[in-house]
Design an enzyme around this catalytic site. Structure first.
Site, PDB file in Angstrom:
ATOM      1  N   PHE A 130       0.790  -1.243   0.108  1.00 19.46           N
ATOM      2  CA  PHE A 130      -0.024   0.009   0.120  1.00 19.46           C
ATOM      3  C   PHE A 130       0.775   1.237  -0.127  1.00 19.46           C
ATOM      4  CE2 PHE A 130      -2.971  -3.087   2.209  1.00 19.46           C
ATOM      5  CZ  PHE A 130      -3.712  -3.167   0.995  1.00 19.46           C
ATOM      6  N   GLY A 131       2.124   1.107  -0.090  1.00 18.38           N
ATOM      7  CA  GLY A 131       3.042   2.334  -0.313  1.00 18.38           C
ATOM      8  C   GLY A 131       4.356   2.294   0.417  1.00 18.38           C
ATOM      9  N   ASP A 189      -4.139  -9.505   8.152  1.00 21.84           N
ATOM     10  CA  ASP A 189      -2.733  -9.437   7.522  1.00 21.84           C
ATOM     11  C   ASP A 189      -1.566  -9.510   8.627  1.00 21.84           C
ATOM     12  OD1 ASP A 189      -1.069  -9.553   5.385  1.00 21.84           O
ATOM     13  OD2 ASP A 189      -0.868  -7.476   5.412  1.00 21.84           O
TER      14      ASP A 189
END
Length: 392
Positions: free
Chosen positions: A108-109, A214
């Protein structure tokens, strides 16, 4: 603008009129010129005033409330001031956040080490296409009773840029690299991981149960005092009494840490089912913590769970074959106590986080306290980086 001006009407003459008279008649006097200018410029001035008013209103809304940050409409970035830190009344940052260096990159970055005033902080930068993950993660941090020593300390959020150049920042405590774990340190990390997960899963009063979805070693950070905290809630799921799981997708997370039922696409969309999925991943993380402990198989090279069997970058099909069909689990050395209940193939047979915490507490080394005090969020590490240091 279709306006009719008297001066111009007076200039319309028959076609057989002398040329001299036509030329004289079309030249407006000074009053007519002023009228034309006034009719032309007044709407422009009005439009300019409206635009300025809208801009000022937008700027006011951006700084008016820290609560609006969930919608990406406000900014925490302010000019440096003498009171660098957080305004206790408004919850708004009053110091400039300055990015220093990239420390990690994920789905996600990127995660940056940054400065908030004189303090080191971590900034997770989400690109525009992952804005929903940025919104989801901050919503988890803002739940009641999430200010917990075993949960990464949340500071605030920010938005940078506009339109296609927009990016979204999540600001948390920063944790730097540590060192190889001793047995006492490994136990303390395991206790913090178990306690943090138990706190997430707990449903108590105003705090709902939360499934991480996660959970893995990269999302467990070590503090300077070798206690640990859980991070990264971009895929987390909140269970509010009376509500279902919404449009939650079942097969999410990191393939290596997916439970058999996730790999097999056979999830029951219930709270207990999602919490048991976390517990499977928790077993793998506890295995990694034990593998990082100094003195346990010192000649062995650190590996991720099932890395010898499926390699460094397994596909979903490879994980399905290894975990679901062949029911493979990481190797447990003979000197370790064999407690496979957390990664049991049968989800209902897995231990809960609170039961794991009880068992970890029973292994407490002498003179090591179970209770981990709140420590200043200054600087520690990702568990998986311990292995990299051992290999160097």
């Amino acid at each position: 603008m279709n306006a009719t001006f008297p001066g111009l009407e007076a200039g319309i003459v028959p076609t057989d009129a002398p040329v001299e008279k036509i030329q004289a008649s079309v030249v407006p006097d000074s009053d007519d010129t002023k009228a034309v200018i006034a009719y032309t410029l007044t709407p422009l001035f009005v439009l300019f005033g409206v635009l300025v008013g809208c801009y000022l209103l937008y700027r006011k809304r951006k700084g008016s409330s820290f609560a609006e940050l969930a919608n990406g409409e406000a900014s925490l970035s302010r000019p440096p001031s003498a009171g660098a830190g957080i305004d206790n009344e408004s919850g708004v940052l009053v110091a400039q956040v300055t990015l220093c260096e990239v420390r990690a990159r994920g789905r996600f970055g990127a995660v940056w080490r940054a400065k908030l005033g004189q303090r080191d902080v971590a900034v997770k930068v989400f690109p525009l296409q992952d804005k929903q993950s940025w919104v989801a993660e901050q919503e988890i941090y803002r739940l009641s009773r999430m200010d917990h020593p075993d949960i990464l300390h949340y500071i605030g959020v920010d938005k940078k840029g506009d339109n296609l150049q927009a990016e979204y920042w999540l600001v948390t405590a920063y944790h730097e690299k540590a060192h190889t774990l001793s047995w006492a340190e490994a136990w303390r990390v395991a206790a913090c991981v178990s306690r943090g997960l138990a706190h997430l899963h707990e449903e108590d009063g105003s705090k709902p149960a939360v499934a991480h979805r996660d959970f893995k070693s990269k999302n467990v950070l070590l503090k300077a005092d070798m206690s640990a905290c859980i991070a990264d809630f971009g895929l987390a799921l909140v269970f509010v009494c009376g509500r279902g799981c919404g449009d939650a997708h079942g097969q999410v997370g990191t393939r290596r840490y997916m439970a058999p039922e996730v790999l097999d696409g056979a999830i029951n969309f219930t709270k207990d089912a999602f919490l048991r999925i976390d517990m499977y991943a928790c077993a793998l993380v506890l295995w990694e913590i034990s593998s990082s402990e100094a003195g346990i198989e010192p000649s062995a090279q650190y590996r991720l769970p099932l890395e010898e069997e499926v390699g460094s970058h397994p596909s979903l099909e490879e994980m399905q074959e290894a975990v679901v069909q062949r029911k493979m689990r990481p190797h447990i050395p003979p000197q370790w106590h064999n407690h496979p209940e957390c990664w049991d193939h049968d989800a209902e047979a897995r231990l809960s986080a609170s039961c794991v915490l009880e068992r970890v507490a029973a292994q407490r080394p002498a003179s090591t306290p179970l209770t981990t005090p709140l420590t200043p969020d200054t600087t520690p590490l990702l568990i998986h980086e311990l292995a990299e240091q051992q290999m160097c």
